[in-house]
Design a protein around this motif. Structure first.
Motif, PDB file in Angstrom:
ATOM      1  N   UNK A  80       0.833  -1.205   0.000  1.00  7.15           N
ATOM      2  CA  UNK A  80       0.000   0.000   0.000  1.00  7.15           C
ATOM      3  C   UNK A  80       0.868   1.255   0.000  1.00  7.15           C
ATOM      4  N   UNK A  81       1.933   1.231   0.808  1.00 11.31           N
ATOM      5  CA  UNK A  81       2.819   2.395   0.915  1.00 11.31           C
ATOM      6  C   UNK A  81       3.557   2.668  -0.393  1.00 11.31           C
ATOM      7  N   UNK A  82       3.834   1.625  -1.181  1.00 14.73           N
ATOM      8  CA  UNK A  82       4.560   1.802  -2.441  1.00 14.73           C
ATOM      9  C   UNK A  82       3.628   2.004  -3.630  1.00 14.73           C
ATOM     10  N   UNK A  83       2.336   2.117  -3.353  1.00 15.57           N
ATOM     11  CA  UNK A  83       1.394   2.450  -4.415  1.00 15.57           C
ATOM     12  C   UNK A  83       0.832   1.287  -5.198  1.00 15.57           C
ATOM     13  N   UNK A  84       0.932   0.067  -4.666  1.00 13.56           N
ATOM     14  CA  UNK A  84       0.338  -1.065  -5.383  1.00 13.56           C
ATOM     15  C   UNK A  84      -1.188  -0.989  -5.330  1.00 13.56           C
ATOM     16  N   UNK A  85      -1.822  -1.436  -6.396  1.00 14.36           N
ATOM     17  CA  UNK A  85      -3.283  -1.464  -6.466  1.00 14.36           C
ATOM     18  C   UNK A  85      -3.727  -2.860  -6.879  1.00 14.36           C
ATOM     19  N   UNK A  86      -4.713  -3.388  -6.170  1.00 15.44           N
ATOM     20  CA  UNK A  86      -5.199  -4.743  -6.444  1.00 15.44           C
ATOM     21  C   UNK A  86      -6.576  -4.673  -7.085  1.00 15.44           C
ATOM     22  N   UNK A  87      -6.664  -5.162  -8.300  1.00 13.68           N
ATOM     23  CA  UNK A  87      -7.931  -5.236  -9.032  1.00 13.68           C
ATOM     24  C   UNK A  87      -8.223  -6.708  -9.285  1.00 13.68           C
ATOM     25  N   UNK A  88      -9.128  -7.268  -8.484  1.00 17.65           N
ATOM     26  CA  UNK A  88      -9.416  -8.697  -8.582  1.00 17.65           C
ATOM     27  C   UNK A  88      -9.881  -9.100  -9.976  1.00 17.65           C
ATOM     28  N   UNK A  89     -10.562  -8.181 -10.666  1.00 17.45           N
ATOM     29  CA  UNK A  89     -11.076  -8.501 -11.995  1.00 17.45           C
ATOM     30  C   UNK A  89      -9.957  -8.670 -13.011  1.00 17.45           C
ATOM     31  N   UNK A  90      -8.789  -8.102 -12.726  1.00 14.82           N
ATOM     32  CA  UNK A  90      -7.672  -8.171 -13.662  1.00 14.82           C
ATOM     33  C   UNK A  90      -6.755  -9.372 -13.420  1.00 14.82           C
ATOM     34  N   UNK A  91      -7.018 -10.121 -12.349  1.00 16.73           N
ATOM     35  CA  UNK A  91      -6.164 -11.265 -12.040  1.00 16.73           C
ATOM     36  C   UNK A  91      -6.539 -12.440 -12.938  1.00 16.73           C
TER      37      UNK A  91
END
Length: 322
Positions: free
Chosen positions: A204-215
């Motif tokens: 989170x601190x390094x700017x990662x974003x999790x999009x379950x639809x893209x996995x």
């Protein structure tokens, strides 16, 4: 009596084969998982899930008493979890976005060499042949690093994986010198949960974003494999081996895992295996083999199953599971 001894030897080789193949294959699993899952978040999902499953199994088998530990023991396990998993494994996952799984595995194989360096720093003088093995192995690391390893490697990936390996070595070194929970499975549960939360915060601190639809389905399979097979099956096999086989035999995973990783990377991901990687990797593995063969220790006392509470010196022969 003879039959029991034969059965025990068979079980030892089965467990050793599992550690050889499973831990060697986790480099491939990480590479597949991070194709569509941010590296820190993939590690967070892996270790939190594995920690919850292992913790639930322990409670079901032995009750909540298995997690009785002092504050100092909990802090010790938490610190080790951050060093091994948040920074060690997290940086490995980041590095595998830039370098091949085989090169990453060969560089991670340098961990036993760093452990000897740390021992020397605290005036625990290793044997002459051990120091020779360290010099040989670190020479191989330097060769791979300075030449870039050839193929698809990059300077950034090499630097990142070396920092991750150094963090893993520090965590392994400290784990045998600070207060830790007496039950190795309870200790590992704490390590995985704390390490997983640390990866979540770092991601989170390094700017990662999790999009379950893209996995992708392929990445989900890789992640599930890492949780169930890499972290649970591989780890429990390793801990069982510590109590049932000589540490000199168990430690051979350190130079078999990279060979498995290189082979799987070439077969499954079509990663190039260049002469530089082969020669540099061989030099590293020769150094590691020399260190392990001259640092023989007796088998560690660990319970044969999850009902035991035997103490495991986790910094001695500790597996650097990727």
């Amino acid at each position: 009596m003879g039959q029991n001894a034969t059965d025990r030897r068979l079980l030892v080789w089965i467990a050793l084969g599992i550690v050889y193949v499973v831990w060697g294959s986790t480099y491939l699993g990480i590479a597949v998982a991070v194709e569509t899952i941010p590296p820190m978040y993939s590690g967070a999902m892996r270790f939190v899930a594995a920690g919850v499953l292992l913790g639930a199994f322990l409670v079901a088998r032995r009750g909540t008493a298995v997690f009785r530990m002092t504050r100092r023991e909990f802090v010790g396990a938490a610190v080790v979890g951050l060093l091994l998993l948040t920074f060690g494994n997290g940086l490995l996952a980041v590095a595998e976005q830039h370098i091949s799984t085989g090169l990453a595995a060969l560089l991670v194989a340098s961990v036993p060499l760093w452990l000897v360096v740390f021992r020397f720093a605290v005036r625990d003088r290793p044997k002459v042949l051990t120091l020779a093995g360290v010099l040989v192995g670190l020479g191989g690391v330097a060769a791979l690093s300075l030449t870039g390893g050839g193929g698809a490697s990059s300077t950034i990936g090499i630097i990142v994986v070396l920092f991750g390996s150094l963090s893993w070595a520090v965590g392994s070194f400290l784990s045998s010198r600070i207060s830790m929970p007496s039950n190795p499975f309870a200790a590992s549960t704490v390590e995985m949960l704390v390490g997983g939360v640390g990866l979540l915060l770092l991601g989170t601190a390094t700017g990662e974003h999790l999009d379950l639809a893209q996995i992708s389905g392929r990445s989900w399979v890789g992640l599930v494999y890492l949780i169930l097979v890499g972290s649970l099956v591989g780890f429990t096999s390793f801990v069982w081996l510590l109590g049932n086989a000589p540490i000199s035999l168990v430690s051979t995973y350190a130079y078999v895992n990279p060979a498995v990783a290189v082979a799987l990377g070439a077969l499954v991901l079509s990663e190039p295996v260049t002469p530089r990687i082969l020669i540099g990797g061989l030099v590293i593995l020769v150094g590691v083999a020399l260190v392990i063969s001259t640092e023989r220790k007796g088998p560690q006392r660990v319970s044969e199953d999850l009902d035991g509470g035997g103490d495991v010196p986790l910094g001695v022969g500790r597996g650097q599971e990727p």
